[in-house]
Enzyme design. Structure first.
Site, PDB file in Angstrom:
ATOM      1  N   GLU B  87       0.840  -1.188   0.000  1.00 22.38           N
ATOM      2  CA  GLU B  87       0.000   0.000   0.000  1.00 22.38           C
ATOM      3  C   GLU B  87       0.882   1.247   0.000  1.00 22.38           C
ATOM      4  OE1 GLU B  87      -1.974   0.278   4.040  1.00 22.38           O
ATOM      5  OE2 GLU B  87      -0.560   1.921   3.803  1.00 22.38           O
ATOM      6  N   CYS B 119      -3.271  -4.203   4.079  1.00 21.33           N
ATOM      7  CA  CYS B 119      -2.196  -5.103   4.516  1.00 21.33           C
ATOM      8  C   CYS B 119      -2.334  -6.538   4.005  1.00 21.33           C
ATOM      9  CB  CYS B 119      -2.114  -5.114   6.041  1.00 21.33           C
ATOM     10  SG  CYS B 119      -1.812  -3.488   6.744  1.00 21.33           S
ATOM     11  N   HIS B 242      -2.057 -11.346  11.489  1.00 23.03           N
ATOM     12  CA  HIS B 242      -1.646  -9.975  11.149  1.00 23.03           C
ATOM     13  C   HIS B 242      -1.426  -9.232  12.461  1.00 23.03           C
ATOM     14  CE1 HIS B 242      -1.234  -6.147   9.288  1.00 23.03           C
ATOM     15  NE2 HIS B 242      -2.312  -5.654   9.892  1.00 23.03           N
TER      16      HIS B 242
END
Lengths: 376, 356, 132
Positions: B87, B119, B242
């Site tokens: 990103e 992400c 994550h």
């Protein structure tokens, strides 16, 4: 045979108020007006001006600005050896009888932009397919060479500081020099580092300049004879040179000269000391000092008027006279011719009968030698 | 268990990471902006990585990919797909995947594209690659997750948004270091974190990034995976989620029934920060640096916007031979130089500079 | 600057990305970047070869007078690096001046080496860093 019958220079400085054409005319108009009558060719040597004050076919516009509208004119751009190349062209035109009188104008402009931009322009003297692509300036390469020299020959930094000190002391007497003040070797070490181990006082100042030569086939009233101009191209980068501390192109150019001529005696030399290390390597390439010993010889005064060697850079050199890139070797030829004629207005080399100009692009991609002799 | 799942024919041939050596401490950031120390302690953070002035997500992606290629020990021209998830692309328009493919000698007979999903873009590349390889369309696929994450100066995001990259090279399961058992995706339209076109920094919904976004999507993806494979949390040796900060992965693990010991090895954010597309994948790489044959790993990347994928991996006997061929995650964690906030601002071009 | 023209940047990418030089089939010597003829023996019979990515410092300079686009990295360390088969001049990154000595081992690393302002092309290529 080609003779220099006129030579003029303007003081090197940041001439913010003068265009490239005005700089040229200021130099040419210092010559006797009769000496530019009936000029067959105008050859303009310039380099950085094409980036700083862009003008294509510059020579024709300069010829017009000089009032030489009926002459023939062309440019020579060869980086730092532009001036010497123009002198070769002038000699060739005269020797071949294509011309009987040629006006050589070396003119260059470096002060139109802030120094960071100018250094970027100057970096294009390097190989644009390797160094310039990486924004590697001349200074960084000079720094690499100086460290390599110090390491290889175990020479200390102070010994290498005698060169700029000598140049400043010579330039003090030269009315055309940009930096007319003396410095001590210690001060070189204390100066601002530019590309360590190189400091600000190891390099040339940024300035504009113009110098002119009249080259003729007749020796009448000549300052000196252009006996020979030799040159050679070298490796595009010090990365390729088998020994980066040797300037192969200069060794070859000089040997081409000595094969042709008996150079028993050279009284005065103007060489291309863009950096202290450049001067040292050139002195060694000309065999005026053994490898690793040139800095010591300079420190011992070997290349001064009272020394045993030829007098080197009585003008103050690129270091202190200044280095308007494409015009520099026209200055050098004008200075050596004036020394031989006994009319150089700065430090005089007594009884000079012969002299040599050394011009190098970058660190040896191209080298020129110009040998001048007094007229009998 | 379903023996014919396409995932089981695909495995990880090589893994590689890159973490830039510069670190900024939480104390330094808090001092600069007058935050109380509670602010970063609540995030479970210590310090985070910062990319150097000549680095970006593409250069870091190259470094991670070189390491992955060393481990995979394959001919680069056999790679048929390159996916770059980021990103923080250096070019808004012009792929980084082509640059990486060219540097590694994968071009020209390959697919290559940049993916964007906050992400989890690289994770999408991973799942797509499983399909490409299982179907026989490509032999190997290279998936890069790389970010030089931006944060609005003074925003709490500055404590965590860091720089790093991870690359996985996927191929047939035979000879791979670990093979996939299954995968599961869970996606909704949730505006928890975004960056508008032309805006230099992302914005986020603070608490809104938590329950309805991070927790909801990971929980659904992991539950979906475990249900489809008939597995329970205790069947996994390691769980990597994550990791936007040091706390969320532990909390989501707890919600799902995982213990902290399963999560700890793959939890690197407290010491390197949130590397966005690299986040869960660097965690996975660290697990692969240590895992033993036969062990089972859960990986669950998440991306705002929002979505999560869960993967189950089984480590094979081949893992030991490839492990030594490239620097480990721990090498990069230890190789660090602390910098000040002003160096960080300069390196990441937060200062307005006019160039000559 | 001319070096930032997209075609110029594009056609030199392979030797900037991969350290591709040329080996002369006549004299066996290697040069970088690739040229049309051998700089040593003038032979045109050349083959492209990948150069070693690891080398040692022959000399270096610490440059303070840098372009404004390199100000973030100042001072820039430039190295003359011996790759065995040939030499290269490149920027040394991920190092402080005191980390570099003559003889230091370096390895090639892919980095940004320039860009055309904020809107033009980005130039990527190899720098060198202390071996990891």
């Amino acid at each position: 045979m080609a003779y220099i019958t006129g030579a003029s220079m303007i003081n090197i400085d940041r001439h913010y108020d003068k265009s490239i054409r005005r700089l040229a005319s200021d130099a040419v108009f210092k010559l006797d007006s009769s000496s530019v009558e009936n000029v067959d060719y105008v050859i303009v040597a310039s380099s950085i001006s094409y980036l700083q004050e862009p003008q294509l076919d510059l020579a024709s516009y300069i010829a017009s600005a000089l009032g030489l509208r009926n002459a023939r004119a062309f440019n020579v751009e060869a980086g730092e050896v532009s001036g010497a190349t123009a002198v070769l062209m002038a000699k060739s035109l005269v020797d071949s009888r294509l011309a009987s009188k040629v006006l050589v104008v070396g003119v260059d402009k470096l002060s139109n932009y802030p120094s960071a931009v100018t250094y970027k322009h100057i970096s294009l003297l390097n190989d644009s397919e390797s160094e310039s692509l990486y924004s590697i300036g001349l200074g960084g390469i000079a720094g690499i060479l100086m460290r390599l020299y110090m390491e290889t020959y175990k020479v200390d930094r102070l010994t290498l500081a005698y060169w700029p000190a000598l140049m400043h002391s010579n330039a003090k007497l030269n009315p055309y020099a940009m930096l007319r003040f003396t410095i001590t070797p210690e001060k070189v070490l204390d100066a601002m580092p530019i590309a360590d181990p190189i400091t600000l006082l190891d390099t040339f100042p940024i300035g504009d300049g113009a110098a002119a030569l009249v080259v003729e086939s007749k020796p009448r009233d000549a300052l000196a004879e252009i006996v020979a101009v030799e040159s050679a191209v070298g490796y595009p980068s010090i990365t390729l040179s088998p020994d980066p501390l040797r300037i192969d192109s200069l060794e070859l150019a000089y040997s081409r000269l000595t094969e042709k001529l008996d150079l028993k005696r050279i009284d005065v030399i103007e060489l291309h000391d863009s950096y202290t290390i450049s001067a040292i390597l050139q002195l060694e390439s000309l065999r005026l000092a053994e490898r690793g010993k040139a800095a010591e010889a300079v420190a011992n005064g070997y290349f001064t008027v009272n020394g045993d060697g030829p007098v080197v850079n009585p003008s103050g050199g690129l270091k202190a006279r200044g280095h308007p890139i494409g015009a520099t070797s026209v200055y050098q030829v004008a200075e050596v011719a004036s020394q031989i004629a006994g009319i150089f207005p700065g430090l005089k080399v007594p009884d000079a009968k012969s002299g040599l100009v050394v011009s190098v692009n970058g660190f040896g991609s191209n080298s020129y030698v110009v040998y001048l002799r007094g007229v009998e | 268990m379903c023996a014919a799942r396409p995932e089981s024919s695909v495995g990880i041939r090589g893994w590689g990471v890159y973490i830039p050596r510069f670190r900024i401490s939480m104390v330094e950031i808090a001092r600069e902006w007058g935050w109380s120390d509670y602010q970063w302690k609540a995030l479970g953070m210590v310090e985070r990585s910062v990319a150097g002035p000549d680095e970006d997500s593409t250069t870091m992606g190259v470094e991670a990919s070189i390491n992955a290629l060393k481990r995979a020990n394959i001919n680069p021209s056999d790679i048929g797909a390159v996916f770059f998830g980021s990103e923080s692309k250096p070019y808004a328009v012009k792929p980084s995947a082509t640059i990486i493919a060219e540097v590694l000698g994968i071009t020209p007979l390959t697919m290559a594209s940049d993916l964007e999903f906050a992400c989890r873009a690289a994770s999408e590349g991973l799942r797509a690659s499983i399909g490409l390889i299982a179907s026989g369309m490509v032999k190997y696929a290279l998936v890069v997750g790389s970010d030089t994450s931006q944060a609005n100066p003074g925003d709490v995001l500055e404590f965590t948004a860091s720089s790093g990259a991870a690359t996985l090279i996927l191929g047939g399961s035979s000879g791979s270091a670990a093979y996939f058992e299954g995968s599961f995706s869970y996606i909704t339209d949730t505006p928890d974190f975004w960056r508008r076109e032309g805006s230099p920094y992302p914005r986020h919904g603070e608490g809104f990034t938590g329950e309805p976004a991070y927790f909801k999507h990971i929980v659904e993806a992991v539950r979906g995976l475990m249900d489809s494979l008939g597995l329970k949390p205790s069947d996994f040796n390691y769980a990597v989620f994550h990791q936007p900060n040091g706390r969320f992965p532990l909390k989501v693990g707890e919600m799902l029934g995982f213990k902290a010991e399963q999560i700890k090895l793959g939890l690197v954010t407290p010491i390197i920060g949130n590397t966005y597309n690299g986040s869960a994948l660097i965690g996975l790489a660290r697990v692969l640096d240590y895992a033993k044959p036969g062990e089972r790993i859960l990986v669950a990347p998440f991306g705002s916007g929002a979505g999560s994928d869960a993967y189950s991996l089984i480590v094979t006997d081949s893992i030991d031979e490839s492990r030594e061929r490239a620097p480990t995650v721990d090498y990069y964690i230890k190789n660090k130089v602390m910098i000040t906030y002003s160096q960080y601002s300069k390196f990441r071009r937060l200062l307005r500079v006019i160039r000559e | 600057m001319l070096s930032k023209s997209p075609p110029v940047v594009w056609r030199s990418r392979i030797y900037r990305y991969r350290l591709i030089g040329c080996k002369c089939k006549n004299c066996g010597r290697v040069h970088y970047p690739p040229a049309s003829a051998c700089p040593y023996c003038s032979s045109r019979d050349l083959e492209e070869v990948e150069l070693p990515r690891v080398g040692k410092v022959l000399s270096y300079s610490i440059v303070y007078a840098v372009d404004s686009d390199a100000r973030e990295r100042s001072p820039v360390i430039l190295g003359l690096i011996d790759l065995g088969v040939t030499r290269i001049i490149a920027e040394i990154t991920d190092a402080n001046p005191e980390d570099i000595k003559i003889g230091s081992q370096l390895e090639a690393v892919f980095r940004r080496i320039g860009e055309d302002g904020e809107t033009g092309v980005i130039i990527y290529g190899l720098k060198f860093r202390p071996v990891i």
